[in-house]
Design an enzyme around this catalytic site. Structure first.
Site, mmCIF file in Angstrom:
data_model
loop_
_atom_site.group_PDB
_atom_site.id
_atom_site.type_symbol
_atom_site.label_atom_id
_atom_site.label_comp_id
_atom_site.label_asym_id
_atom_site.label_seq_id
_atom_site.Cartn_x
_atom_site.Cartn_y
_atom_site.Cartn_z
ATOM 1 N N HIS A 12 -1.600 1.463 -10.825
ATOM 2 C CA HIS A 12 -2.281 2.618 -11.414
ATOM 3 C C HIS A 12 -1.302 3.675 -11.930
ATOM 4 O O HIS A 12 -1.670 4.836 -12.093
ATOM 5 C CB HIS A 12 -3.257 3.239 -10.403
ATOM 6 C CG HIS A 12 -2.602 3.821 -9.170
ATOM 7 N ND1 HIS A 12 -3.246 3.846 -7.956
ATOM 8 C CD2 HIS A 12 -1.399 4.394 -8.960
ATOM 9 C CE1 HIS A 12 -2.456 4.421 -7.052
ATOM 10 N NE2 HIS A 12 -1.337 4.765 -7.644
ATOM 11 N N HIS A 59 -2.324 12.076 -5.904
ATOM 12 C CA HIS A 59 -0.905 12.370 -6.088
ATOM 13 C C HIS A 59 -0.644 13.873 -6.180
ATOM 14 O O HIS A 59 0.151 14.339 -6.991
ATOM 15 C CB HIS A 59 -0.386 11.643 -7.333
ATOM 16 C CG HIS A 59 -0.558 10.161 -7.278
ATOM 17 N ND1 HIS A 59 -1.761 9.542 -7.572
ATOM 18 C CD2 HIS A 59 0.306 9.173 -6.930
ATOM 19 C CE1 HIS A 59 -1.624 8.229 -7.426
ATOM 20 N NE2 HIS A 59 -0.385 7.981 -7.040
ATOM 21 N N HIS A 193 7.904 0.017 -4.885
ATOM 22 C CA HIS A 193 8.551 0.975 -5.780
ATOM 23 C C HIS A 193 9.017 2.201 -4.992
ATOM 24 O O HIS A 193 8.436 2.550 -3.965
ATOM 25 C CB HIS A 193 7.647 1.388 -6.944
ATOM 26 C CG HIS A 193 6.349 2.051 -6.587
ATOM 27 N ND1 HIS A 193 5.406 1.491 -5.752
ATOM 28 C CD2 HIS A 193 5.825 3.250 -6.985
ATOM 29 C CE1 HIS A 193 4.357 2.292 -5.663
ATOM 30 N NE2 HIS A 193 4.594 3.367 -6.382
ATOM 31 N N GLU A 240 1.453 2.127 -0.515
ATOM 32 C CA GLU A 240 0.269 1.970 -1.360
ATOM 33 C C GLU A 240 -0.388 0.603 -1.182
ATOM 34 O O GLU A 240 -1.523 0.391 -1.628
ATOM 35 C CB GLU A 240 0.626 2.203 -2.833
ATOM 36 C CG GLU A 240 0.888 3.662 -3.147
ATOM 37 C CD GLU A 240 1.063 3.938 -4.630
ATOM 38 O OE1 GLU A 240 1.148 5.118 -4.983
ATOM 39 O OE2 GLU A 240 1.108 2.979 -5.441
#
Length: 279
Positions: A12, A59, A193, A240
């Site tokens: 996303h 976020h 990541h 995540e």
């Protein structure tokens, strides 16, 4: 009764929304990533789901570090994508599903999950980018969306097992809802990541592929990885994977994998896409 028809995983990252906005999906950098979505779009067109239960993480838009619930669920009739500063044009509002959302919240509280219930909720790329990927041209207005937000930014974070069990409880709620609805579940984010620090740009392809293999019919084997393990193996943003586990918990014990795609790097991220049909 409501029926859970399948689950979809997807990255996303906000750069995807910008690529869509700039119409550069066919450029060499982006094409291998976007090529992973036509089979999923075809499946969605055939199955015609009524509702998407969408696991994502905020976020810093709705919840900042000073107020960060572990689990939160939207029960609003509509969600607005707020400006995040990426230079992306405003996209249409997301339609909510209030009745099933409240039913899920009641079930979760009965199952002793302490959730934050949001009657108003701003959403960011974590929720909107997956919808843009699945329904090109921002044609997602007919789909009703239930946002399920998991903390993946502020420690302490929930475990993979806890998120999986959250999904199991949501499944119980959906399957006891007395309306004929087809429900699809999205697990968004990841995979490996790290966006900052000494390991910025870190990607662990073998770990990503292992997680994609296990998520199909051996998700419980991933319970062995603590949040610290995820950070070590998959980078600071590796937790995540929790959204994938929430999605997988909603599905039944056995699923059929219909499609997958994995491509790196996309904005310094290992981007995994899967389509799992509920048996």
């Amino acid at each position: 009764m409501a029926k859970i028809i399948g689950g979809i995983t997807t990255s996303h990252i906000p750069a995807i929304g910008r690529a869509i906005s700039l119409n550069i999906e066919e450029t060499p950098y982006w094409k291998p990533f976007f090529d992973g979505y036509p089979p999923i779009r075809k499946w969605l067109g055939e199955k015609k789901p009524d509702v998407v239960v969408l696991f994502y993480n905020d976020h810093g838009l709705e919840f900042f570090l000073n107020k960060k619930p572990t689990f939160s669920i939207g029960v609003a009739p509509q969600y607005i994508s707020a400006d995040e500063g990426w230079g992306i044009a405003t996209i249409p509002p997301v339609t909510g599903e209030t009745e099933l959302s409240w039913h899920i919240c009641n079930t979760l509280v009965e199952d002793e999950f302490d959730i934050t219930i949001c009657q108003e909720m701003k959403v960011d790329h974590g929720l909107t980018v997956p919808l843009q990927l699945m329904w090109p041209g921002n044609t997602y207005g007919h789909i009703k969306v239930i946002p399920v937000c998991i903390n993946c930014e502020q420690h302490p974070m929930p475990s993979l097992k806890r998120c999986f069990n959250l999904g199991r409880s949501i499944a119980k709620a959906i399957e006891s809802f007395d309306k004929d609805l087809n429900v699809v579940v999205f697990g968004t984010g990841g995979l490996s990541h790290q966006l900052d620090g000494q390991r910025a740009g870190f990607i662990n392809k073998p770990f990503d592929l292992m997680c994609m293999d296990k998520i199909v019919n051996q998700p419980e084997e991933l319970f062995q990885y603590s949040v610290r393990d995820l950070v070590e193996q998959a980078g600071a943003q590796g937790p995540e994977l929790n959204m994938w586990m929430g999605m997988r918990g909603v599905l039944s014990g056995k699923v059929t994998e219909l499609h997958r795609n994995y491509h790196i790097p996309i904005s310094n991220t290992g981007a995994g896409t899967m389509l799992l049909e509920n048996n």
